[in-house]
Design a protein around this motif. Structure first.
Motif: not given
Length: 243
Positions: A15, A18, A21, A33, A35, A37, A70-71
């Motif tokens: 990510w 992050r 991550s 998500h 965000d 990646a 988000g994962h």
């Protein structure tokens, strides 16, 4: 949500923004998500990539979309019955065989989780949010309060109604960019207007936030910049990857 199953090599996902991550997966399920990646794959990039609607996740995998928001997670952890799917895909000798294998696994999952395929209220709520840019207007159409709409979406998807609408605009823009690039007539302003963005600058800001780059940079990275129509008789390759 999306599922990515490489034919041979594993995937490395990090990510952006992050630290620490970065993780490696044999096959991955990515939740909704907002965000950016980064996805890396050594060697070839052959494999199977598919998307699931929020309701489809519950029907096929037995989990609500909110469980992965988000994962990303290994497919074997989310759906243990599909743990051997990557190896089975690698043993296939044709794309029709691969498609039949994946469809069979998903249909089997649907049968196992058939009792969990409810969500008519969520489906109606998402449809209303897809038809208007205003959450209050969606609530009026549904005959409920804005707070109720927010609670339904948060419980089902793990995002707010406004965040869900951001995702819708991004996906619409992505599809518009791909289509325009294949036609050889990319106009960011036109894509922005057709996708529900205020203007081209709004589109670019959202792409920086959600994809980690500008639309033009994304087209270049995906090999779509200045690309004309595909040659007759040659289907275009899949250019998508989890964001």
């Amino acid at each position: 949500m999306s599922i990515t199953i490489p034919e041979t090599d594993s995937l490395e996902i990090a990510w952006l923004g992050r630290p620490g991550s970065r993780e490696r997966f044999r096959a991955v399920v990515a939740g909704l998500h907002l965000d950016a990646a980064e996805l890396r794959q050594e060697g070839g990039t052959r494999g199977v990539w598919l998307t699931l609607s929020p309701l489809g996740a519950g029907a096929l995998l037995g989990i609500p979309a909110s469980a992965l928001t988000g994962h990303v997670a290994d497919l074997a952890e989310v759906a243990p019955a599909m743990a051997h799917l990557p190896e089975q895909l690698a043993a296939c000798r044709s794309w029709p065989q691969r498609r039949a294998l994946v469809e069979g696994a998903l249909i089997a999952g649907r049968v196992r989780h058939e009792e969990n395929t409810g969500g008519h209220e969520l489906q109606a709520t998402l449809a209303a949010l897809s038809g208007t840019a205003r959450v209050q207007e969606a609530a009026r159409l549904l005959g409920c309060s804005r707070r109720h709409v927010s609670g339904t979406v948060r419980t089902g998807l793990g995002v707010t109604p406004k965040q869900y609408q951001r995702l819708l605009r991004f996906e619409a823009a992505r599809g518009g960019l791909v289509a325009a690039a294949r036609a050889g007539t990319v106009s960011l302003a036109a894509v922005a207007a057709a996708s529900g963005f205020a203007d081209q600058a709004h589109l670019t800001r959202e792409w920086r936030a959600m994809a980690g780059c500008t639309p033009t940079e994304w087209l270049r990275a995906e090999g779509l910049a200045a690309q004309g129509p595909p040659a007759r008789g040659r289907p275009p390759g899949h250019e998508d990857a989890p964001r």
